[in-house]
Design a protein around this motif. Structure first.
Motif, PDB file in Angstrom:
ATOM      1  N   GLU A 161     -40.692  32.573  19.897  1.00 36.24           N
ATOM      2  CA  GLU A 161     -40.488  32.934  18.502  1.00 36.24           C
ATOM      3  C   GLU A 161     -39.292  33.862  18.346  1.00 36.24           C
ATOM      4  O   GLU A 161     -38.538  33.755  17.366  1.00 36.24           O
ATOM      5  CB  GLU A 161     -41.751  33.602  17.951  1.00 36.24           C
ATOM      6  N   ASP A 162     -39.093  34.747  19.309  1.00 33.54           N
ATOM      7  CA  ASP A 162     -37.941  35.646  19.250  1.00 33.54           C
ATOM      8  C   ASP A 162     -36.637  34.860  19.299  1.00 33.54           C
ATOM      9  O   ASP A 162     -35.693  35.153  18.545  1.00 33.54           O
ATOM     10  CB  ASP A 162     -37.990  36.645  20.410  1.00 33.54           C
ATOM     11  N   ALA A 215     -45.849  34.450  11.074  1.00 30.23           N
ATOM     12  CA  ALA A 215     -44.990  35.518  11.615  1.00 30.23           C
ATOM     13  C   ALA A 215     -43.533  35.102  11.661  1.00 30.23           C
ATOM     14  O   ALA A 215     -42.634  35.933  11.428  1.00 30.23           O
ATOM     15  CB  ALA A 215     -45.481  35.900  13.017  1.00 30.23           C
ATOM     16  N   LEU A 216     -43.262  33.829  11.943  1.00 27.31           N
ATOM     17  CA  LEU A 216     -41.875  33.373  12.001  1.00 27.31           C
ATOM     18  C   LEU A 216     -41.271  33.281  10.602  1.00 27.31           C
ATOM     19  O   LEU A 216     -40.117  33.687  10.392  1.00 27.31           O
ATOM     20  CB  LEU A 216     -41.785  32.017  12.702  1.00 27.31           C
ATOM     21  N   ALA A 235     -41.939  35.123   8.176  1.00 25.16           N
ATOM     22  CA  ALA A 235     -41.660  36.502   7.755  1.00 25.16           C
ATOM     23  C   ALA A 235     -40.350  37.013   8.327  1.00 25.16           C
ATOM     24  O   ALA A 235     -39.725  37.913   7.746  1.00 25.16           O
ATOM     25  CB  ALA A 235     -42.811  37.410   8.187  1.00 25.16           C
ATOM     26  N   ARG A 236     -39.916  36.431   9.437  1.00 30.99           N
ATOM     27  CA  ARG A 236     -38.678  36.874  10.090  1.00 30.99           C
ATOM     28  C   ARG A 236     -37.463  36.067   9.652  1.00 30.99           C
ATOM     29  O   ARG A 236     -36.358  36.315  10.146  1.00 30.99           O
ATOM     30  CB  ARG A 236     -38.854  36.787  11.610  1.00 30.99           C
ATOM     31  N   ALA A 258     -48.363  29.725   4.643  1.00 31.20           N
ATOM     32  CA  ALA A 258     -47.395  30.802   4.865  1.00 31.20           C
ATOM     33  C   ALA A 258     -46.024  30.421   4.331  1.00 31.20           C
ATOM     34  O   ALA A 258     -45.307  31.258   3.769  1.00 31.20           O
ATOM     35  CB  ALA A 258     -47.306  31.126   6.354  1.00 31.20           C
ATOM     36  N   HIS A 289     -43.928  32.473   1.410  1.00 34.14           N
ATOM     37  CA  HIS A 289     -42.582  33.006   1.626  1.00 34.14           C
ATOM     38  C   HIS A 289     -41.514  32.229   0.847  1.00 34.14           C
ATOM     39  O   HIS A 289     -40.319  32.405   1.083  1.00 34.14           O
ATOM     40  CB  HIS A 289     -42.244  32.994   3.126  1.00 34.14           C
TER      41      HIS A 289
END
Length: 319
Positions: free
Chosen positions: A40-41, A65-66, A68-69, A90, A94
């Motif tokens: 994911e990073d 989570a992705l 959100a980034r 999600a 977003h």
């Protein structure tokens, strides 16, 4: 200023040449990534400056989570009309629209038969021996005509696989939790009384089920033990339907004659993974969907999805 579109997992480097992207290139800069992002990073860093993303099949997960980034992301195009690794709720939260494309059933059907025939006739071993100066004929092929092909799943793909089996003169049986006698009769095959009956009575077993809570781990050690020692197993569906440790044990122990798989729990399959060197295994790197016509469908409709989104009238919206 143009929007930026990332095309993920373009391993063959064909996404921008196999179809015409000109309907959107006046408004969009397209960047194809031939490498796979494993974490994911890595994804968050690579996609931080992109407004649009085209993702290939279900290889890359897009959890909450992705999203959100990736505050710039506005459109995610999935190849296919179903994707279990995109968190659609999600995405909506977003402000990301998720669209899909069609996907041809013929490509995975054709690969299924390439794998099954490769297993049955020892194609890889014989080709390797011929090229490397090995023995002239070292395998004895398994016959298809008159043998039983057992299909786990008789949906769009499974039914097409069944028709080819019938053309080879095979006895074709099928089973799934929801399969009816009427559906089996429509395709011209017989409905197995149970999963166990199908596994124990088949010379070739081919998996054509969608991955769900009911099918995850459907074939474990106990199920594989029901198969004939001379039987073959083919999986071009989803890896998690078969317990991978149980499959490896069955191959290593010679409890089945062989298996052919096109799908893995981790993709791309890591170097050094035991399935890369497992005996009695014919493996391909998830080629089921990889064909010229299917890529033209995926990327051609991705261009349509992007153009429609930019025009304010998104099409093939998922979720």
């Amino acid at each position: 200023m143009k929007l930026r579109c990332a095309v993920l997992d373009d391993f063959q480097g064909v996404s921008t040449s196999i179809v015409d992207w000109s309907p959107v290139t006046d408004r969009v800069e397209v960047v194809a990534f031939p490498e796979h992002f494993h974490t994911e990073d890595e994804l968050a860093e690579a996609l931080a400056d992109f407004d649009l993303v085209v993702t290939l099949r279900e290889r890359v997960a897009f959890p909450a989570a992705l999203f959100a980034r990736l505050p710039r992301l506005r459109l995610l195009v999935a190849t296919g009309m179903r994707n279990s690794v995109i968190d659609l709720a999600a995405a909506a939260a977003h402000g990301v629209t998720v669209c899909g494309t069609a996907s041809l059933s013929t490509a995975p059907v054709e690969l299924t038969w390439a794998l099954l025939l490769g297993l049955a006739r020892g194609i890889v071993a014989e080709n390797t021996a011929l090229r490397e100066g090995g023995p002239w004929q070292s395998t004895v092929g398994a016959d298809l005509s008159g043998r039983t092909l057992g299909l786990l799943g008789l949906g769009k793909t499974g039914s097409l696989v069944a028709r080819v089996g019938l053309a080879f003169g095979m006895d074709v049986a099928a089973w799934s939790q929801n399969l009816t006698e009427e559906r089996a009769a429509e395709v011209g095959v017989r409905r197995a009384a149970s999963k166990e009956d199908l596994l124990g009575g088949s010379d070739f077993v081919s998996v054509h089920l969608a991955l769900s809570d009911r099918t995850r781990g459907l074939l474990g050690g106990a199920e594989l033990a029901l198969m004939k020692p001379e039987a073959y197993l083919v999986n071009t569906s989803r890896a998690a339907i078969i317990d991978q440790d149980a499959l490896l044990a069955a191959l290593t122990g010679g409890r089945i004659a062989g298996a052919a798989v096109d799908v893995f729990d981790l993709e791309p399959l890591p170097a050094g993974h035991p399935l890369r060197t497992a005996p009695r295994l014919l493996a391909t790197p998830h080629l089921g969907y990889v064909s010229r016509d299917n890529y033209r469908t995926y990327y051609g409709q991705a261009v349509e999805d992007i153009a429609a989104f930019l025009d304010g009238t998104p099409v093939r919206v998922l979720g």
